[in-house]
Motif scaffolding. Sequence first.
Motif, PDB file in Angstrom:
ATOM      1  N   VAL A 103       0.856  -1.193   0.000  1.00 25.65           N
ATOM      2  CA  VAL A 103       0.000   0.000   0.000  1.00 25.65           C
ATOM      3  C   VAL A 103       0.888   1.238   0.000  1.00 25.65           C
ATOM      4  O   VAL A 103       2.004   1.219   0.506  1.00 25.65           O
ATOM      5  CB  VAL A 103      -0.961   0.022   1.219  1.00 25.65           C
ATOM      6  N   ASP A 104       0.368   2.319  -0.574  1.00 27.48           N
ATOM      7  CA  ASP A 104       1.131   3.570  -0.614  1.00 27.48           C
ATOM      8  C   ASP A 104       1.169   4.249   0.749  1.00 27.48           C
ATOM      9  O   ASP A 104       2.180   4.841   1.116  1.00 27.48           O
ATOM     10  CB  ASP A 104       0.533   4.526  -1.649  1.00 27.48           C
ATOM     11  N   ASP A 105       0.074   4.188   1.493  1.00 24.51           N
ATOM     12  CA  ASP A 105      -0.033   4.868   2.789  1.00 24.51           C
ATOM     13  C   ASP A 105      -0.459   3.845   3.835  1.00 24.51           C
ATOM     14  O   ASP A 105      -1.644   3.519   3.958  1.00 24.51           O
ATOM     15  CB  ASP A 105      -1.051   6.007   2.685  1.00 24.51           C
ATOM     16  N   LEU A 106       0.496   3.325   4.571  1.00 28.83           N
ATOM     17  CA  LEU A 106       0.235   2.265   5.547  1.00 28.83           C
ATOM     18  C   LEU A 106      -0.744   2.719   6.623  1.00 28.83           C
ATOM     19  O   LEU A 106      -1.666   1.985   6.974  1.00 28.83           O
ATOM     20  CB  LEU A 106       1.546   1.794   6.185  1.00 28.83           C
ATOM     21  N   ASP A 107      -0.579   3.915   7.131  1.00 29.05           N
ATOM     22  CA  ASP A 107      -1.457   4.386   8.209  1.00 29.05           C
ATOM     23  C   ASP A 107      -2.908   4.506   7.747  1.00 29.05           C
ATOM     24  O   ASP A 107      -3.828   4.111   8.467  1.00 29.05           O
ATOM     25  CB  ASP A 107      -0.946   5.715   8.770  1.00 29.05           C
ATOM     26  N   ALA A 108      -3.125   5.021   6.545  1.00 31.23           N
ATOM     27  CA  ALA A 108      -4.487   5.128   6.010  1.00 31.23           C
ATOM     28  C   ALA A 108      -5.082   3.736   5.793  1.00 31.23           C
ATOM     29  O   ALA A 108      -6.270   3.514   6.052  1.00 31.23           O
ATOM     30  CB  ALA A 108      -4.485   5.915   4.702  1.00 31.23           C
ATOM     31  N   ALA A 109      -4.272   2.794   5.328  1.00 30.54           N
ATOM     32  CA  ALA A 109      -4.762   1.426   5.098  1.00 30.54           C
ATOM     33  C   ALA A 109      -5.127   0.745   6.412  1.00 30.54           C
ATOM     34  O   ALA A 109      -6.152   0.061   6.505  1.00 30.54           O
ATOM     35  CB  ALA A 109      -3.717   0.617   4.333  1.00 30.54           C
ATOM     36  N   VAL A 110      -4.330   0.942   7.441  1.00 33.47           N
ATOM     37  CA  VAL A 110      -4.629   0.360   8.760  1.00 33.47           C
ATOM     38  C   VAL A 110      -5.923   0.956   9.304  1.00 33.47           C
ATOM     39  O   VAL A 110      -6.786   0.235   9.818  1.00 33.47           O
ATOM     40  CB  VAL A 110      -3.457   0.575   9.742  1.00 33.47           C
ATOM     41  N   GLU A 111      -6.074   2.252   9.172  1.00 31.52           N
ATOM     42  CA  GLU A 111      -7.305   2.916   9.625  1.00 31.52           C
ATOM     43  C   GLU A 111      -8.523   2.347   8.885  1.00 31.52           C
ATOM     44  O   GLU A 111      -9.565   2.096   9.495  1.00 31.52           O
ATOM     45  CB  GLU A 111      -7.177   4.424   9.383  1.00 31.52           C
ATOM     46  N   HIS A 112      -8.391   2.136   7.583  1.00 31.72           N
ATOM     47  CA  HIS A 112      -9.476   1.558   6.779  1.00 31.72           C
ATOM     48  C   HIS A 112      -9.843   0.169   7.295  1.00 31.72           C
ATOM     49  O   HIS A 112     -11.027  -0.150   7.466  1.00 31.72           O
ATOM     50  CB  HIS A 112      -9.057   1.491   5.313  1.00 31.72           C
ATOM     51  N   LEU A 113      -8.841  -0.682   7.528  1.00 28.25           N
ATOM     52  CA  LEU A 113      -9.111  -2.037   8.021  1.00 28.25           C
ATOM     53  C   LEU A 113      -9.816  -2.006   9.374  1.00 28.25           C
ATOM     54  O   LEU A 113     -10.801  -2.717   9.587  1.00 28.25           O
ATOM     55  CB  LEU A 113      -7.815  -2.840   8.134  1.00 28.25           C
ATOM     56  N   ARG A 114      -9.314  -1.186  10.266  1.00 25.73           N
ATOM     57  CA  ARG A 114      -9.933  -1.113  11.600  1.00 25.73           C
ATOM     58  C   ARG A 114     -11.367  -0.604  11.520  1.00 25.73           C
ATOM     59  O   ARG A 114     -12.249  -1.120  12.203  1.00 25.73           O
ATOM     60  CB  ARG A 114      -9.079  -0.248  12.521  1.00 25.73           C
ATOM     61  N   ALA A 115     -11.613   0.371  10.658  1.00 23.32           N
ATOM     62  CA  ALA A 115     -12.976   0.891  10.493  1.00 23.32           C
ATOM     63  C   ALA A 115     -13.911  -0.177   9.929  1.00 23.32           C
ATOM     64  O   ALA A 115     -15.115  -0.154  10.200  1.00 23.32           O
ATOM     65  CB  ALA A 115     -12.963   2.124   9.576  1.00 23.32           C
ATOM     66  N   ALA A 116     -13.361  -1.123   9.167  1.00 22.25           N
ATOM     67  CA  ALA A 116     -14.154  -2.215   8.603  1.00 22.25           C
ATOM     68  C   ALA A 116     -14.294  -3.384   9.576  1.00 22.25           C
ATOM     69  O   ALA A 116     -14.870  -4.407   9.225  1.00 22.25           O
ATOM     70  CB  ALA A 116     -13.522  -2.689   7.295  1.00 22.25           C
ATOM     71  N   GLY A 117     -13.752  -3.243  10.789  1.00 27.13           N
ATOM     72  CA  GLY A 117     -13.862  -4.298  11.795  1.00 27.13           C
ATOM     73  C   GLY A 117     -12.859  -5.426  11.636  1.00 27.13           C
ATOM     74  O   GLY A 117     -13.017  -6.495  12.239  1.00 27.13           O
ATOM     75  N   VAL A 118     -11.815  -5.206  10.851  1.00 27.55           N
ATOM     76  CA  VAL A 118     -10.790  -6.225  10.628  1.00 27.55           C
ATOM     77  C   VAL A 118      -9.829  -6.239  11.816  1.00 27.55           C
ATOM     78  O   VAL A 118      -9.445  -5.184  12.329  1.00 27.55           O
ATOM     79  CB  VAL A 118     -10.025  -5.943   9.317  1.00 27.55           C
ATOM     80  N   ARG A 119      -9.442  -7.434  12.241  1.00 21.21           N
ATOM     81  CA  ARG A 119      -8.485  -7.566  13.352  1.00 21.21           C
ATOM     82  C   ARG A 119      -7.080  -7.300  12.835  1.00 21.21           C
ATOM     83  O   ARG A 119      -6.504  -8.098  12.087  1.00 21.21           O
ATOM     84  CB  ARG A 119      -8.562  -8.952  13.974  1.00 21.21           C
ATOM     85  N   VAL A 120      -6.520  -6.158  13.227  1.00 28.56           N
ATOM     86  CA  VAL A 120      -5.146  -5.786  12.898  1.00 28.56           C
ATOM     87  C   VAL A 120      -4.292  -6.222  14.092  1.00 28.56           C
ATOM     88  O   VAL A 120      -4.628  -5.940  15.240  1.00 28.56           O
ATOM     89  CB  VAL A 120      -5.025  -4.264  12.654  1.00 28.56           C
ATOM     90  N   LEU A 121      -3.194  -6.917  13.804  1.00 35.78           N
ATOM     91  CA  LEU A 121      -2.339  -7.453  14.865  1.00 35.78           C
ATOM     92  C   LEU A 121      -1.285  -6.417  15.256  1.00 35.78           C
ATOM     93  O   LEU A 121      -0.313  -6.208  14.535  1.00 35.78           O
ATOM     94  CB  LEU A 121      -1.666  -8.754  14.407  1.00 35.78           C
ATOM     95  N   GLY A 122      -1.494  -5.782  16.382  1.00 36.85           N
ATOM     96  CA  GLY A 122      -0.526  -4.809  16.867  1.00 36.85           C
ATOM     97  C   GLY A 122      -0.544  -3.523  16.067  1.00 36.85           C
ATOM     98  O   GLY A 122      -1.529  -3.160  15.426  1.00 36.85           O
ATOM     99  N   GLU A 123       0.582  -2.844  16.113  1.00 35.59           N
ATOM    100  CA  GLU A 123       0.767  -1.568  15.427  1.00 35.59           C
ATOM    101  C   GLU A 123       1.813  -1.726  14.330  1.00 35.59           C
ATOM    102  O   GLU A 123       2.639  -2.647  14.393  1.00 35.59           O
ATOM    103  CB  GLU A 123       1.231  -0.496  16.427  1.00 35.59           C
ATOM    104  N   PRO A 124       1.829  -0.834  13.344  1.00 38.92           N
ATOM    105  CA  PRO A 124       2.843  -0.927  12.297  1.00 38.92           C
ATOM    106  C   PRO A 124       4.262  -0.932  12.869  1.00 38.92           C
ATOM    107  O   PRO A 124       4.566  -0.247  13.847  1.00 38.92           O
ATOM    108  CB  PRO A 124       2.592   0.331  11.462  1.00 38.92           C
ATOM    109  N   VAL A 125       5.113  -1.733  12.234  1.00 39.68           N
ATOM    110  CA  VAL A 125       6.496  -1.924  12.666  1.00 39.68           C
ATOM    111  C   VAL A 125       7.425  -1.360  11.596  1.00 39.68           C
ATOM    112  O   VAL A 125       7.221  -1.614  10.405  1.00 39.68           O
ATOM    113  CB  VAL A 125       6.792  -3.436  12.859  1.00 39.68           C
TER     114      VAL A 125
END
Length: 174
Positions: A103-125
Amino acid sequence: MTLPGLRGAEHIGFTVPDMEEAHRFLVEVLGCEYVYTLPEMRRDDDFMWEQLNVHPRSVVKEIRFFRCGFGPNFEVFEYEAADGQRPEPRNSDLGGHHVALYVDDLDAAVEHLRAAGVRVLGEPVASRNASAGQRWVYFLSPWGMQFELVSYPDGKAYEAQSDVILWHPARPSE
């Protein structure tokens, strides 16, 4: 000797417990494009064993194909396994795996997944050493399959001194 004519990865195949759930996730959450479907595959001979290494009476209920950006296509199976199914392996298990999506913007993609109820494991590394410049985070599909988001818009550290660089979805012709 190398594999004659190798061009790259054409598709990644994986099995899901519910094709409709997988379709919604791949299209509505990840943004893949549905392309086509193959119908049920049921055989009374040893084809399934000989060609696919599954129980000969297993049934492929359906196969769907998806295009996901510039990377390999997804070939998604829903089986009716004659001898039962195992749970999704972890990375540490034999056969463990994950599918990484650039993805071009990791933070925006993580926010999108979380808003969709997807389980994100931890924080970006932030990666180090040869992979410095890259950030990544894992997430799980609704059926427990491991996926990863990865981003390195300015490249990785190893590229400055390497004659060969890894293929990059944002620069597919390089």
